[in-house]
Enzyme design. Structure first.
Site, PDB file in Angstrom:
ATOM      1  N   ASP A 231      34.971  16.149  15.319  1.00 53.70           N
ATOM      2  CA  ASP A 231      33.439  16.592  15.786  1.00 53.70           C
ATOM      3  C   ASP A 231      32.666  15.270  15.271  1.00 53.70           C
ATOM      4  O   ASP A 231      32.476  15.184  14.086  1.00 53.70           O
ATOM      5  CB  ASP A 231      32.807  17.892  15.673  1.00 53.70           C
ATOM      6  CG  ASP A 231      31.914  18.029  16.643  1.00 53.70           C
ATOM      7  OD1 ASP A 231      31.856  18.363  17.590  1.00 53.70           O
ATOM      8  OD2 ASP A 231      30.656  17.943  15.975  1.00 53.70           O
ATOM      9  N   ASN A 239      22.331  11.347  21.720  1.00 57.13           N
ATOM     10  CA  ASN A 239      21.902  11.307  23.278  1.00 57.13           C
ATOM     11  C   ASN A 239      20.493  11.675  23.585  1.00 57.13           C
ATOM     12  O   ASN A 239      20.065  10.629  24.416  1.00 57.13           O
ATOM     13  CB  ASN A 239      22.919  12.273  23.802  1.00 57.13           C
ATOM     14  CG  ASN A 239      24.299  11.979  24.211  1.00 57.13           C
ATOM     15  OD1 ASN A 239      24.393  10.825  24.509  1.00 57.13           O
ATOM     16  ND2 ASN A 239      25.379  12.963  24.452  1.00 57.13           N
ATOM     17  N   ASP A 248      27.803   7.257  25.325  1.00 55.90           N
ATOM     18  CA  ASP A 248      29.142   6.910  25.637  1.00 55.90           C
ATOM     19  C   ASP A 248      29.646   5.869  24.944  1.00 55.90           C
ATOM     20  O   ASP A 248      30.866   5.997  24.529  1.00 55.90           O
ATOM     21  CB  ASP A 248      29.083   6.733  27.019  1.00 55.90           C
ATOM     22  CG  ASP A 248      28.667   7.750  28.152  1.00 55.90           C
ATOM     23  OD1 ASP A 248      28.763   9.034  27.613  1.00 55.90           O
ATOM     24  OD2 ASP A 248      28.424   7.434  29.250  1.00 55.90           O
ATOM     25  N   GLU A 274      31.775  15.983  22.696  1.00 52.67           N
ATOM     26  CA  GLU A 274      32.129  14.945  21.603  1.00 52.67           C
ATOM     27  C   GLU A 274      33.296  15.321  20.569  1.00 52.67           C
ATOM     28  O   GLU A 274      33.480  14.630  19.450  1.00 52.67           O
ATOM     29  CB  GLU A 274      30.942  14.516  20.740  1.00 52.67           C
ATOM     30  CG  GLU A 274      30.286  15.669  19.644  1.00 52.67           C
ATOM     31  CD  GLU A 274      29.654  16.902  20.329  1.00 52.67           C
ATOM     32  OE1 GLU A 274      28.954  17.851  19.739  1.00 52.67           O
ATOM     33  OE2 GLU A 274      29.679  17.085  21.729  1.00 52.67           O
TER      34      GLU A 274
END
Length: 362
Positions: A231, A239, A248, A274
């Site tokens: 993770d 983000n 991204d 993610e």
């Protein structure tokens, strides 16, 4: 009396002339009919091959099977299909021997020019002394996609003058079918890959990961393996502050970095958001797997992602589960790995955690 005899001779001559013309026309019609029947048979066989091609786009044996069909339909001694790989024509299917299918200089000349050729020779074009095969009739037709020549069909017969324009017509049609088959197969593979992989990261979806692992565990006698849950730390913050496009880029570059450090039997997939999941081939002591994953963790933390004026490094947390120590099913091992992932997050992130009770088990 002489008049009757003269008329009889004239009538007889006219009848015989009419009979000759009629027989000639019947012969001509018979020849045309035979050719129509041949064309009909060819069309029927082409349709059969076309239907087969369209029904078996995913088959790995489609070219060898088409090659076998060519042999059966036109009755040649041998047939070879060449396909271009890295600008070289490589045999994709053949029923001939190395010696009997050998390409002569004349054949290579036509192939280099991407031309159809028919060769008939009383002296053997090629011969295999061991298997007693002497080829006296050979034909080659290019397989083209648009203007590009992607392969060749070369057929041979032991009889002199066996191959002709009729066979050329048929083989050209088959070459077109092979070209369609290859184009469709490439498209099919692209669609199949798109269905199995994540469009952003180019790695497997979660569902595909389960399918591949379950298939491997069913077919292979696997004694040990590791599951790693990954993770990216504070990814939501990235983000929210730097934007989804940069997020991204972080995912793409981190995934690429992980892939570069995996073995040939290891599998990487996107588990969700993610979160990534790894299957690690475990033919070594467990502590070596810990070291391998920790080296990945360290590489991620030292990697800077650059996008314009933005330059940032990230970290990731890892949880490990091992079969058979953490359970006797894939689900049980994943559950253990997931639990250790959350322990790693709670312990301050940027860590690799798993049970230490089997750290030095071979």
């Amino acid at each position: 009396m002489d008049d009757y005899k003269l008329k009889y001779e004239q009538t007889k001559s006219e009848y015989e002339s009419y009979q000759r013309i009629t027989e000639s026309k019947l012969q001509e019609l018979s020849t045309i009919n035979v050719q129509y029947e041949k064309n009909l048979d060819m069309l029927s066989n082409v349709l059969f091959i076309s239907n087969y091609v369209n029904s078996n786009l995913s088959s790995k044996n489609i070219i060898p099977i088409i090659n076998d069909m060519i042999i059966g339909i036109i009755g040649v001694t041998q047939s070879t299909v060449y396909l271009k790989e890295e600008e070289i024509f490589v045999i994709s299917a053949t029923n001939g021997t190395k010696e009997s299918i050998k390409l002569t200089g004349e054949c290579i000349k036509y192939i280099d020019q991407h031309k159809t050729f028919i060769l008939n020779s009383k002296i053997p074009i090629t011969k295999d002394e061991v298997n007693k095969i002497c080829i006296h009739s050979r034909m080659g037709v290019p397989i083209k996609v648009g203007e590009e020549c992607i392969g060749y069909i070369v057929v041979d017969h032991t009889h002199f003058n066996f191959l002709n324009e009729f066979h050329e017509l048929f083989l050209n049609t088959i070459a077109n079918q092979i070209a369609i088959a290859l184009e469709n197969a490439i498209l099919y593979k692209k669609i199949e890959k798109a269905a199995k992989t994540d469009s952003l990261l180019g790695i497997y979806h979660r569902r595909t990961f389960y399918e591949i692992i379950n298939e491997r565990l069913t077919e292979e006698d696997i004694k040990k393996y590791a599951i790693v849950m990954v993770d990216l730390d504070d990814f939501k913050k990235i983000n929210d502050t730097l934007g989804h496009l940069f997020g991204d880029k972080v995912l793409i570059e981190t995934t690429k970095l992980i892939r570069e450090k995996l073995g040939p039997k290891d599998i990487l997939a996107r588990y969700g958001g993610e979160e990534l999941i790894l299957y690690i081939d475990c033919n070594c002591p467990v502590n070596e797997i810990f070291n391998k994953i920790d080296s990945i963790r360290e590489a991620i933390s030292k990697n800077f992602i650059q996008d314009g004026n933005i330059r940032k490094s990230i970290t990731a947390s890892f949880g490990l589960g091992f079969y058979p120590y953490d359970g006797d099913t894939i689900e049980a091992v994943i559950k253990t790995a997931d639990q250790y992932l959350y322990k790693a997050k709670d312990a301050g992130k940027n860590k690799v955690l798993g049970s230490h009770k089997y750290m030095y088990v071979d």
